[in-house]
Every structure is written in structure tokens, then in C-alpha cells.
Design an enzyme around this catalytic site. Structure first.
Site, PDB file in Angstrom:
ATOM      1  CG  HIS A 189      66.037 -25.714  16.486  1.00  0.00           C
ATOM      2  ND1 HIS A 189      64.943 -25.835  17.299  1.00  0.00           N
ATOM      3  CD2 HIS A 189      66.184 -26.926  15.881  1.00  0.00           C
ATOM      4  CE1 HIS A 189      64.439 -27.056  17.194  1.00  0.00           C
ATOM      5  NE2 HIS A 189      65.185 -27.745  16.355  1.00  0.00           N
ATOM      6  CE  LYS A 229      59.064 -34.872  14.728  1.00  0.00           C
ATOM      7  NZ  LYS A 229      60.271 -34.056  14.926  1.00  0.00           N
ATOM      8  NE  ARG A 251      69.398 -33.672  17.943  1.00  0.00           N
ATOM      9  CZ  ARG A 251      68.241 -34.240  18.206  1.00  0.00           C
ATOM     10  NH1 ARG A 251      67.549 -33.872  19.239  1.00  0.00           N
ATOM     11  NH2 ARG A 251      67.780 -35.194  17.422  1.00  0.00           N
ATOM     12  CB  SER A 290      60.954 -29.572  19.671  1.00  0.00           C
ATOM     13  OG  SER A 290      61.811 -28.747  18.925  1.00  0.00           O
TER      14      SER A 290
HETATM   15  N1  COA Z   1      69.163 -28.288  18.864  1.00  0.00           N
HETATM   16  C1  COA Z   1      68.110 -28.743  19.538  1.00  0.00           C
HETATM   17  N2  COA Z   1      67.227 -29.612  19.046  1.00  0.00           N
HETATM   18  C2  COA Z   1      67.442 -30.040  17.808  1.00  0.00           C
HETATM   19  C3  COA Z   1      68.516 -29.623  17.035  1.00  0.00           C
HETATM   20  C4  COA Z   1      69.406 -28.699  17.616  1.00  0.00           C
HETATM   21  N3  COA Z   1      70.463 -28.234  16.955  1.00  0.00           N
HETATM   22  N4  COA Z   1      68.466 -30.227  15.845  1.00  0.00           N
HETATM   23  C5  COA Z   1      67.386 -31.001  15.862  1.00  0.00           C
HETATM   24  N5  COA Z   1      66.778 -30.883  17.047  1.00  0.00           N
HETATM   25  C6  COA Z   1      65.580 -31.580  17.471  1.00  0.00           C
HETATM   26  C7  COA Z   1      64.321 -31.113  16.798  1.00  0.00           C
HETATM   27  O1  COA Z   1      63.676 -30.101  17.538  1.00  0.00           O
HETATM   28  C8  COA Z   1      63.490 -32.360  16.720  1.00  0.00           C
HETATM   29  O2  COA Z   1      62.808 -32.541  17.935  1.00  0.00           O
HETATM   30  P1  COA Z   1      61.427 -33.345  17.993  1.00  0.00           P
HETATM   31  O3  COA Z   1      61.645 -34.658  17.271  1.00  0.00           O
HETATM   32  O4  COA Z   1      61.216 -33.529  19.433  1.00  0.00           O
HETATM   33  O5  COA Z   1      60.413 -32.457  17.309  1.00  0.00           O
HETATM   34  C9  COA Z   1      64.516 -33.481  16.628  1.00  0.00           C
HETATM   35  O6  COA Z   1      65.716 -32.927  17.089  1.00  0.00           O
HETATM   36  C10 COA Z   1      64.698 -34.001  15.240  1.00  0.00           C
HETATM   37  O7  COA Z   1      65.033 -32.886  14.410  1.00  0.00           O
HETATM   38  P2  COA Z   1      64.815 -32.948  12.853  1.00  0.00           P
HETATM   39  O8  COA Z   1      65.436 -34.161  12.323  1.00  0.00           O
HETATM   40  O9  COA Z   1      65.248 -31.627  12.285  1.00  0.00           O
HETATM   41  O10 COA Z   1      63.272 -33.182  12.737  1.00  0.00           O
HETATM   42  P3  COA Z   1      62.185 -32.178  12.455  1.00  0.00           P
HETATM   43  O11 COA Z   1      60.890 -32.828  12.724  1.00  0.00           O
HETATM   44  O12 COA Z   1      62.447 -30.894  13.179  1.00  0.00           O
HETATM   45  O13 COA Z   1      62.374 -31.928  10.866  1.00  0.00           O
HETATM   46  C11 COA Z   1      62.116 -32.452   8.503  1.00  0.00           C
HETATM   47  C12 COA Z   1      62.255 -32.992   9.929  1.00  0.00           C
HETATM   48  C13 COA Z   1      61.127 -31.317   8.457  1.00  0.00           C
HETATM   49  C14 COA Z   1      63.447 -31.927   8.045  1.00  0.00           C
HETATM   50  C15 COA Z   1      61.684 -33.628   7.604  1.00  0.00           C
HETATM   51  O14 COA Z   1      60.555 -34.241   8.196  1.00  0.00           O
HETATM   52  C16 COA Z   1      61.279 -33.168   6.203  1.00  0.00           C
HETATM   53  O15 COA Z   1      62.116 -32.919   5.366  1.00  0.00           O
HETATM   54  N6  COA Z   1      59.976 -33.033   5.943  1.00  0.00           N
HETATM   55  C17 COA Z   1      59.438 -32.654   4.627  1.00  0.00           C
HETATM   56  C18 COA Z   1      58.830 -33.861   3.897  1.00  0.00           C
HETATM   57  C19 COA Z   1      59.877 -34.609   3.094  1.00  0.00           C
HETATM   58  O16 COA Z   1      60.496 -34.092   2.199  1.00  0.00           O
HETATM   59  N7  COA Z   1      60.068 -35.890   3.444  1.00  0.00           N
HETATM   60  C20 COA Z   1      61.019 -36.745   2.760  1.00  0.00           C
HETATM   61  C21 COA Z   1      62.412 -36.539   3.304  1.00  0.00           C
HETATM   62  S1  COA Z   1      63.570 -37.513   2.438  1.00  0.00           S
END
Ligand code: COA
Length: 163
Positions: A18, A42, A91, A130
Site C-alpha cells: 500500500h 471484514k 496486484r 492484509s
Molecule cells: N499491496 C499489498 N496489499 C494490497 C495492495 C497492495 N498494493 N492492494 C490491495 N492489497 C490488499 C488489501 O490489503 C486487501 O487485503 P485483505 O482483503 O486481506 O484485507 C486486498 O488486497 C484487497 O484490497 P482492496 O480491494 O483495496 O480491498 P479493501 O478491503 O482494502 O478496500 C474498498 C475495499 C474499501 C475500496 C471497498 O470496499 C469500498 O469502496 N468500500 C466502500 C463502500 C462502497 O462504496 N461500496 C460500493 C463499491 S462499488
């Protein structure tokens, strides 16, 4: 020129993957906000406040990067704060389908022109998430180099407190 960008995620915890995306984005945008989404389903390891504190600590030498917590729809937060760009990291191919679905749904919900920008994750970190960090750590595996030092310290403290 429009330069206000948002990078969103759960950051539970923040990883070096990140951080790499945030730092690279901050070179291209005048203001970057790291938005911690506080409403996803989560299971939480760290509280939202702890995540914010750790992010602020690792980003303290980057004056153009701020950290915030938001609830509700990402699109509402983007609309209210008039972000011009939403940054996402890719990724691997597996991220692509989910990302395009989310970007396109969000695009319907924005009330102004917002571009979603994808940055390729540094290959050093393309295999981590994560959850994987938490799993490996909880089973005694070495996660040094994959998360900032402050995260590692807080993970150790938290586990010791809970034992
Ligand atoms: N390096 C390492 N890990 C990474 C990464 C990177 N560059 N990019 C992503 N990851 C990991 C994250 O830590 C996450 O791990 P986890 O699933 O074990 O927690 C996984 O990859 C998925 O990442 P991401 O897709 O960014 O998921 P997230 O849970 O961190 O974020 C939101 C998702 C918050 C963006 C999304 O749920 C959201 O927009 N929520 C708001 C509600 C909403 O508007 N919903 C409708 C959307 S259309």
C-alpha cells in the site's frame, strides 16, 4: 490543473505494498488522501483509529498526504470532497475483474468527473494482502520487510496483550 486524489482501502493493516502505491501517487498529485473505509464487513484486527494513527506515523514526512476515515459509499465521500482521481493498485489479473466492476459502479454514482487510476503494484509486494500478513504473523511467520516497522511493533504488542 486538477490534482486531488484519493486512495482507499481497509488497511488492516497497512502493508509496504500500500505504502509503495501511496508514495508513487503522491509524486503525481498535489493532494493525496488515504481514505480508510470504515464500513466493510471484514473482521477487524486493528481499530480504525489505530489504522489511522499508524498511517499518519508512516506518512508524517509527506506533507501532501493526509489520512481520513470515511463511512458509507466511497462515491459519496468522493462527491462530498470533490476528488478528481481515485487511485487503485493492481496486484495481479485476479484484481482486475473486481476493480473494473467497482470502478464502473462508482462511475455511475459520481456527480462530477472522476477518473479511476490504476497503478501496478511493485512486484516485491504483489503476493501480499492484509489478511495474508495477519495469517502468517499469527502462525509465527516472518513478515519483516512486508509491513512498516510501526505496524510490526503494534501487531506484536496487540498479540502479547491478548495472550
Ligand atoms: N499491496 C499489498 N496489499 C494490497 C495492495 C497492495 N498494493 N492492494 C490491495 N492489497 C490488499 C488489501 O490489503 C486487501 O487485503 P485483505 O482483503 O486481506 O484485507 C486486498 O488486497 C484487497 O484490497 P482492496 O480491494 O483495496 O480491498 P479493501 O478491503 O482494502 O478496500 C474498498 C475495499 C474499501 C475500496 C471497498 O470496499 C469500498 O469502496 N468500500 C466502500 C463502500 C462502497 O462504496 N461500496 C460500493 C463499491 S462499488
Amino acid at each position: 490543473m486538477k490534482k486531488k486524489a484519493l486512495y482507499v482501502g481497509s488497511f488492516d493493516p497497512i502493508t509496504n505494498g500500500h505504502l509503495d502505491i501511496i508514495k508513487r501517487a503522491s509524486v503525481h498529485y498535489e493532494n493525496v488522501v488515504v481514505g480508510i473505509a470504515a464500513n466493510n464487513q471484514k473482521n477487524s484486527f486493528f481499530s480504525f483509529e489505530d489504522r489511522k494513527m499508524m498511517l499518519q506515523e508512516v506518512l508524517k514526512d509527506s506533507p501532501n498526504i493526509k489520512v481520513d476515515i470515511f463511512t458509507g459509499l466511497l462515491a459519496n465521500y468522493v462527491n462530498e470532497n470533490k476528488f478528481d482521481f481515485v487511485i487503485r493498485g493492481l496486484r495481479a489479473t485476479m484484481d482486475f475483474e473486481y476493480e473494473i466492476q467497482m470502478a464502473q459502479m462508482n462511475a455511475r454514482l459520481y456527480n462530477h468527473n472522476v477518473e479511476t487510476i490504476f497503478l501496478m503494484t511493485n512486484p516485491k509486494y504483489s503476493f501480499i494482502s492484509s489478511s495474508l500478513i495477519k495469517e502468517v504473523f499469527s502462525l509465527g511467520g516472518d513478515i519483516q520487510g512486508l509491513v512498516p516497522e510501526i505496524v510490526l511493533e503494534h501487531m506484536k504488542k496487540k498479540v502479547t496483550r491478548e495472550e
